[in-house]
Enzyme design. Sequence first.
Site, PDB file in Angstrom:
ATOM      1  N   HIS A  31     -15.619  28.170   6.939  1.00 44.10           N
ATOM      2  CA  HIS A  31     -14.720  27.052   7.281  1.00 44.10           C
ATOM      3  C   HIS A  31     -13.287  27.549   7.419  1.00 44.10           C
ATOM      4  O   HIS A  31     -12.820  28.379   6.647  1.00 44.10           O
ATOM      5  CB  HIS A  31     -14.848  25.901   6.280  1.00 44.10           C
ATOM      6  CG  HIS A  31     -14.360  26.160   4.891  1.00 44.10           C
ATOM      7  ND1 HIS A  31     -13.064  25.943   4.521  1.00 44.10           N
ATOM      8  CD2 HIS A  31     -14.999  26.592   3.772  1.00 44.10           C
ATOM      9  CE1 HIS A  31     -12.928  26.218   3.233  1.00 44.10           C
ATOM     10  NE2 HIS A  31     -14.079  26.633   2.748  1.00 44.10           N
ATOM     11  N   ASP A  66      -9.883  31.073   0.204  1.00 48.18           N
ATOM     12  CA  ASP A  66     -10.976  30.130   0.483  1.00 48.18           C
ATOM     13  C   ASP A  66     -10.576  29.313   1.698  1.00 48.18           C
ATOM     14  O   ASP A  66      -9.756  28.412   1.579  1.00 48.18           O
ATOM     15  CB  ASP A  66     -11.188  29.252  -0.764  1.00 48.18           C
ATOM     16  CG  ASP A  66     -12.146  28.096  -0.524  1.00 48.18           C
ATOM     17  OD1 ASP A  66     -12.835  28.101   0.498  1.00 48.18           O
ATOM     18  OD2 ASP A  66     -12.181  27.179  -1.369  1.00 48.18           O
ATOM     19  N   HIS A 104      -8.986  27.370  -5.488  1.00 50.08           N
ATOM     20  CA  HIS A 104      -8.139  26.231  -5.073  1.00 50.08           C
ATOM     21  C   HIS A 104      -6.750  26.224  -5.730  1.00 50.08           C
ATOM     22  O   HIS A 104      -6.069  25.201  -5.690  1.00 50.08           O
ATOM     23  CB  HIS A 104      -8.841  24.872  -5.309  1.00 50.08           C
ATOM     24  CG  HIS A 104      -9.916  24.595  -4.295  1.00 50.08           C
ATOM     25  ND1 HIS A 104     -10.556  23.377  -4.191  1.00 50.08           N
ATOM     26  CD2 HIS A 104     -10.461  25.379  -3.341  1.00 50.08           C
ATOM     27  CE1 HIS A 104     -11.450  23.437  -3.206  1.00 50.08           C
ATOM     28  NE2 HIS A 104     -11.414  24.642  -2.688  1.00 50.08           N
ATOM     29  N   GLU A 128     -14.250  21.122   5.986  1.00 51.22           N
ATOM     30  CA  GLU A 128     -15.182  21.433   4.894  1.00 51.22           C
ATOM     31  C   GLU A 128     -14.653  20.873   3.581  1.00 51.22           C
ATOM     32  O   GLU A 128     -15.395  20.313   2.784  1.00 51.22           O
ATOM     33  CB  GLU A 128     -15.372  22.956   4.804  1.00 51.22           C
ATOM     34  CG  GLU A 128     -16.535  23.378   3.894  1.00 51.22           C
ATOM     35  CD  GLU A 128     -16.128  23.613   2.435  1.00 51.22           C
ATOM     36  OE1 GLU A 128     -17.032  23.848   1.623  1.00 51.22           O
ATOM     37  OE2 GLU A 128     -14.930  23.549   2.099  1.00 51.22           O
ATOM     38  N   GLU A 129     -13.354  21.041   3.381  1.00 45.29           N
ATOM     39  CA  GLU A 129     -12.752  20.685   2.089  1.00 45.29           C
ATOM     40  C   GLU A 129     -12.719  19.183   1.827  1.00 45.29           C
ATOM     41  O   GLU A 129     -12.409  18.749   0.730  1.00 45.29           O
ATOM     42  CB  GLU A 129     -11.325  21.264   1.986  1.00 45.29           C
ATOM     43  CG  GLU A 129     -11.241  22.794   2.016  1.00 45.29           C
ATOM     44  CD  GLU A 129     -11.731  23.460   0.738  1.00 45.29           C
ATOM     45  OE1 GLU A 129     -12.242  22.750  -0.146  1.00 45.29           O
ATOM     46  OE2 GLU A 129     -11.617  24.691   0.645  1.00 45.29           O
TER      47      GLU A 129
HETATM   48 ZN   LIG Z   1     -14.511  27.121   0.745  1.00 45.05          ZN
END
Ligand SMILES: [Zn+2]
Length: 349
Positions: free
Chosen positions: A59, A174, A314, A206-207
Amino acid sequence: MLEEILELLSVPGVSGFEGPVREVIKAKAQWYAKTSVDRMGNLHAEAGGKGPHIMLIAHMDENGFVVTRIEDSGFLRFRTIGGWDDRCLVGRVVNLLTPKGTVKGVIGLLPPHLMTKPNEEMAKVLRTEDLHIDAGCSSAAEVQGLGVEVGTPVVLEKQPTMLRNNVLSARGLDDRVGCAVLLELLKRLHGRKLSAHLHYVWSVQEEIGLRGAQMLSMSHRPDAAIIVDTCSASDIPGVASHFSQIRMGGGPVIRFIDNRAIATPGLVAFVRRIAEERGIVIQMGISGGSTDGAMAQAGGAAMMPLGFPIRYTHSPVECVSLKDVEEMVRLLESLILEMDQGGWDAEKA
Ligand SMILES: [Zn+2]
């Protein structure tokens, strides 16, 4: 690959506003394959033949914020996009992404000097709704003149830093690392006569609930989907002992169970076998969270998320070992070549 990762980190792509990062990835991918963008914004690159359809997904979106209100004083209020930990937000530099360009701001906080009950107030975690962005402006008109409006996307400024032992720390690893891994594979496999149909996807949203992959699962029918994303490393102080042991620097992780999916056993067994044959050390992870794999699997594909161990997921200081990233590319390349040669039985779940 460090250079490519840093380049991808340098462009924003808040969930739902992935345009800038998509343009950069597309410009690179189109040298090696036919690219297209679907209506939701997922970027596709396809190569190879008419053999098994192998989809690789990373992503490209990242957590961010969006402006919700411009106060008369010029301060901005905002809401989060994606899974933030409110403890990470105060005292940070942000970039407001306006059509006129980037406007710098800071997420301010009340100093103890101006608190009525400092002991109590400083013990509290400030929630997003208590916070504001200060762009240095003194009126709403001034902020608006810079192009900021309700709905303007915002990202925390990234500060990539190299730590010892080839550990890269930055926000947004990420999944920009995953995006770079897909680009690297595309390059390495370019020019090989493959019968497998290789379908690379840099997905959106995605998140905020695997939305881009959900759309993909309805529009495409790959035989296998390999998701290149993170797996939280548990080798840090304070982790309860019942979490699976994932070590940064310990090799790529088969994220075989998470909150939304269980990887397809036949595919997992195949990957474990190939890793062993090639002498690639891997880890088996059970994790919280979810990946685009949950959607790919619901669409009928054999599915496995392959994660690079990441510390402080995150947060503004996510950490990844570049050694794990290299091993991940080596493993994926081996898997694809083996699948291309018929080494994986698509019927065997
Ligand atoms: Zn991810």
